[in-house]
Design a protein around this motif. Structure first.
Motif, PDB file in Angstrom:
ATOM      1  N   SER A 128      49.848 209.602  72.997  1.00  0.00           N
ATOM      2  CA  SER A 128      50.806 208.567  73.441  1.00  0.00           C
ATOM      3  C   SER A 128      51.446 208.477  74.770  1.00  0.00           C
ATOM      4  O   SER A 128      51.972 207.674  75.408  1.00  0.00           O
ATOM      5  N   GLY A 129      51.196 209.581  75.314  1.00  0.00           N
ATOM      6  CA  GLY A 129      51.944 209.779  76.877  1.00  0.00           C
ATOM      7  C   GLY A 129      50.830 209.373  77.690  1.00  0.00           C
ATOM      8  O   GLY A 129      51.179 209.339  78.962  1.00  0.00           O
ATOM      9  N   TRP A 130      49.795 208.987  77.448  1.00  0.00           N
ATOM     10  CA  TRP A 130      48.437 208.819  78.426  1.00  0.00           C
ATOM     11  C   TRP A 130      48.521 207.376  78.669  1.00  0.00           C
ATOM     12  O   TRP A 130      49.056 206.255  77.862  1.00  0.00           O
ATOM     13  N   ASP A 131      47.918 206.803  79.712  1.00  0.00           N
ATOM     14  CA  ASP A 131      47.554 205.589  79.857  1.00  0.00           C
ATOM     15  C   ASP A 131      46.722 205.024  78.739  1.00  0.00           C
ATOM     16  O   ASP A 131      45.756 205.567  78.292  1.00  0.00           O
ATOM     17  N   PRO A 132      46.960 203.642  78.035  1.00  0.00           N
ATOM     18  CA  PRO A 132      46.372 203.244  76.980  1.00  0.00           C
ATOM     19  C   PRO A 132      44.837 203.130  77.059  1.00  0.00           C
ATOM     20  O   PRO A 132      44.148 203.644  76.050  1.00  0.00           O
ATOM     21  N   MET A 133      44.440 202.702  78.163  1.00  0.00           N
ATOM     22  CA  MET A 133      42.737 202.631  78.328  1.00  0.00           C
ATOM     23  C   MET A 133      42.267 203.810  78.197  1.00  0.00           C
ATOM     24  O   MET A 133      41.356 204.073  77.497  1.00  0.00           O
ATOM     25  N   HIS A 134      42.853 204.939  78.854  1.00  0.00           N
ATOM     26  CA  HIS A 134      42.402 206.339  78.888  1.00  0.00           C
ATOM     27  C   HIS A 134      42.345 206.796  77.458  1.00  0.00           C
ATOM     28  O   HIS A 134      41.745 207.697  76.909  1.00  0.00           O
ATOM     29  N   ALA A 135      43.486 206.539  76.737  1.00  0.00           N
ATOM     30  CA  ALA A 135      43.827 206.876  75.169  1.00  0.00           C
ATOM     31  C   ALA A 135      42.840 206.452  74.448  1.00  0.00           C
ATOM     32  O   ALA A 135      42.357 207.419  73.775  1.00  0.00           O
ATOM     33  N   TRP A 136      42.560 205.343  74.697  1.00  0.00           N
ATOM     34  CA  TRP A 136      41.499 204.583  73.570  1.00  0.00           C
ATOM     35  C   TRP A 136      40.076 205.180  74.001  1.00  0.00           C
ATOM     36  O   TRP A 136      39.305 205.476  73.061  1.00  0.00           O
ATOM     37  N   ASN A 137      39.771 205.239  75.425  1.00  0.00           N
ATOM     38  CA  ASN A 137      38.398 205.951  75.782  1.00  0.00           C
ATOM     39  C   ASN A 137      38.179 207.109  75.235  1.00  0.00           C
ATOM     40  O   ASN A 137      37.229 207.447  74.695  1.00  0.00           O
ATOM     41  N   ARG A 138      39.327 208.101  75.367  1.00  0.00           N
ATOM     42  CA  ARG A 138      38.955 209.462  74.849  1.00  0.00           C
ATOM     43  C   ARG A 138      38.913 209.690  73.445  1.00  0.00           C
ATOM     44  O   ARG A 138      38.189 210.300  72.736  1.00  0.00           O
ATOM     45  N   ALA A 139      39.684 208.606  72.742  1.00  0.00           N
ATOM     46  CA  ALA A 139      39.578 208.474  71.169  1.00  0.00           C
ATOM     47  C   ALA A 139      38.244 208.399  70.836  1.00  0.00           C
ATOM     48  O   ALA A 139      38.039 208.883  69.919  1.00  0.00           O
ATOM     49  N   PHE A 140      37.791 207.137  71.084  1.00  0.00           N
ATOM     50  CA  PHE A 140      36.528 206.842  70.778  1.00  0.00           C
ATOM     51  C   PHE A 140      35.474 207.989  71.000  1.00  0.00           C
ATOM     52  O   PHE A 140      34.603 208.426  70.452  1.00  0.00           O
ATOM     53  N   ALA A 141      35.487 208.573  72.332  1.00  0.00           N
ATOM     54  CA  ALA A 141      34.599 209.619  72.637  1.00  0.00           C
ATOM     55  C   ALA A 141      34.780 210.905  71.887  1.00  0.00           C
ATOM     56  O   ALA A 141      33.671 211.411  71.347  1.00  0.00           O
ATOM     57  N   ASP A 142      35.955 211.130  71.355  1.00  0.00           N
ATOM     58  CA  ASP A 142      36.120 212.514  70.683  1.00  0.00           C
ATOM     59  C   ASP A 142      35.678 212.193  69.170  1.00  0.00           C
ATOM     60  O   ASP A 142      34.771 213.189  68.470  1.00  0.00           O
ATOM     61  N   VAL A 143      35.632 211.008  68.703  1.00  0.00           N
ATOM     62  CA  VAL A 143      35.212 210.745  67.275  1.00  0.00           C
ATOM     63  C   VAL A 143      33.592 210.649  67.170  1.00  0.00           C
ATOM     64  O   VAL A 143      33.110 211.213  66.401  1.00  0.00           O
ATOM     65  N   SER A 144      33.127 210.087  68.163  1.00  0.00           N
ATOM     66  CA  SER A 144      31.633 210.184  68.528  1.00  0.00           C
ATOM     67  C   SER A 144      31.232 211.458  68.479  1.00  0.00           C
ATOM     68  O   SER A 144      30.270 211.781  67.906  1.00  0.00           O
ATOM     69  N   LEU A 145      31.811 212.317  69.270  1.00  0.00           N
ATOM     70  CA  LEU A 145      31.351 213.879  69.384  1.00  0.00           C
ATOM     71  C   LEU A 145      31.565 214.442  68.144  1.00  0.00           C
ATOM     72  O   LEU A 145      30.607 215.210  67.597  1.00  0.00           O
ATOM     73  N   LEU A 146      32.587 214.326  67.249  1.00  0.00           N
ATOM     74  CA  LEU A 146      32.827 214.829  65.828  1.00  0.00           C
ATOM     75  C   LEU A 146      31.827 214.575  64.935  1.00  0.00           C
ATOM     76  O   LEU A 146      31.183 215.247  64.253  1.00  0.00           O
ATOM     77  N   LEU A 147      31.432 213.240  64.958  1.00  0.00           N
ATOM     78  CA  LEU A 147      30.368 212.528  64.213  1.00  0.00           C
ATOM     79  C   LEU A 147      29.060 213.308  64.330  1.00  0.00           C
ATOM     80  O   LEU A 147      28.278 213.708  63.609  1.00  0.00           O
ATOM     81  N   LEU A 148      28.769 213.348  65.533  1.00  0.00           N
ATOM     82  CA  LEU A 148      27.464 214.067  66.177  1.00  0.00           C
ATOM     83  C   LEU A 148      27.444 215.451  65.698  1.00  0.00           C
ATOM     84  O   LEU A 148      26.485 216.050  64.895  1.00  0.00           O
ATOM     85  N   LEU A 149      28.343 216.230  65.750  1.00  0.00           N
ATOM     86  CA  LEU A 149      28.579 217.700  65.269  1.00  0.00           C
ATOM     87  C   LEU A 149      28.502 217.557  63.937  1.00  0.00           C
ATOM     88  O   LEU A 149      27.664 218.719  63.321  1.00  0.00           O
ATOM     89  N   LEU A 150      29.020 216.799  63.380  1.00  0.00           N
ATOM     90  CA  LEU A 150      28.668 216.788  61.640  1.00  0.00           C
ATOM     91  C   LEU A 150      27.233 216.407  61.082  1.00  0.00           C
ATOM     92  O   LEU A 150      26.783 217.168  60.397  1.00  0.00           O
TER      93      LEU A 150
END
Length: 221
Positions: A26-48
């Motif tokens: 929540s403390g991040w710039d929204p663009m970077h927060a959304w950017n990282r959120a999608f990137a992290d979920v993508s990585l999580l699914l790949l790991l699974l």
């Protein structure tokens, strides 16, 4: 119907996970927060997708979840594509040069950073790779390519994993944007766990094969 249900479940999980990851920054710039959120979920699914196969060799309970790997791979690709779209729209501003040169948003100046350039190139190669894997993640492609060829291409997802891990590691540990990224420790834990599981399965397979070989010799005697 089973494929549709799996897509709905994995899709719902992905959407909820992305939103929770966004809220966690929540403390991040929204663009970077959304950017990282999608990137992290993508990585999580790949790991699974990569861990289900080895776990199935350790315990038969996980074998029933192998069909889910296709849907996880598809949603991993979708979230990765959205991650890149957000970057191009909000950070690179559709100027390709900014993918290989750093950009200071405060001054508007471009600067060359070899680590930034390499990490982004690895990410773009990984994006092309995941896009191609997604295109052939269907029964028609299996028939068109033939099962051996299709299996060979899908099994090369380890290359994609290496590209993604290298890309992610750089932006987690060497390129800071705003506040520190809490995902650093979970990232290391996930990578280490997958490494241990894969090598554990390797040694377990060797031991099982040797036990079968000894049993076969005993039966021959």
């Amino acid at each position: 119907m089973k494929t549709l249900k799996r897509n709905l479940v994995v899709g719902l999980f992905s959407i909820i996970a992305v939103y929770l990851f966004f809220l966690s920054r929540s403390g991040w710039d929204p663009m970077h927060a959304w950017n990282r959120a999608f990137a992290d979920v993508s990585l999580l699914l790949l790991l699974l997708t990569l861990v289900i196969g080895p776990l199935g060799k350790i315990n038969r309970f996980f074998i029933s979840y192998r069909p889910w790997r296709r849907e996880m791979g598809i949603w991993s690709a979708l979230t990765a594509i959205i991650h890149v779209y957000i970057l191009f729209d909000g950070w690179f501003q559709w100027e390709p040069i900014r993918t290989i040169a750093g950009f200071d948003q405060a001054t508007g100046q471009l600067f060359f950073d070899s680590g930034f350039t390499l990490a982004n190139l690895l990410g773009l190669i990984g994006l092309v790779y995941v896009f191609l894997l997604t295109l052939i993640s269907n029964n028609k492609s299996v028939k068109l390519l033939g099962k051996p060829a299709w299996d060979y291409v899908q099994q090369k997802s380890s290359i994609l994993y290496i590209l993604v891990v290298a890309h992610t590691a750089y932006f987690l540990f060497f390129y800071r944007i705003g506040n520190a990224n809490w995902f650093q420790k979970p990232f290391l834990v996930f990578v280490i766990i997958l490494f241990l599981i894969q090598w554990g399965v390797f040694f377990l397979t060797v031991l099982r094969n040797r036990a079968k070989a000894r049993k076969a010799l005993v039966n021959q005697d």
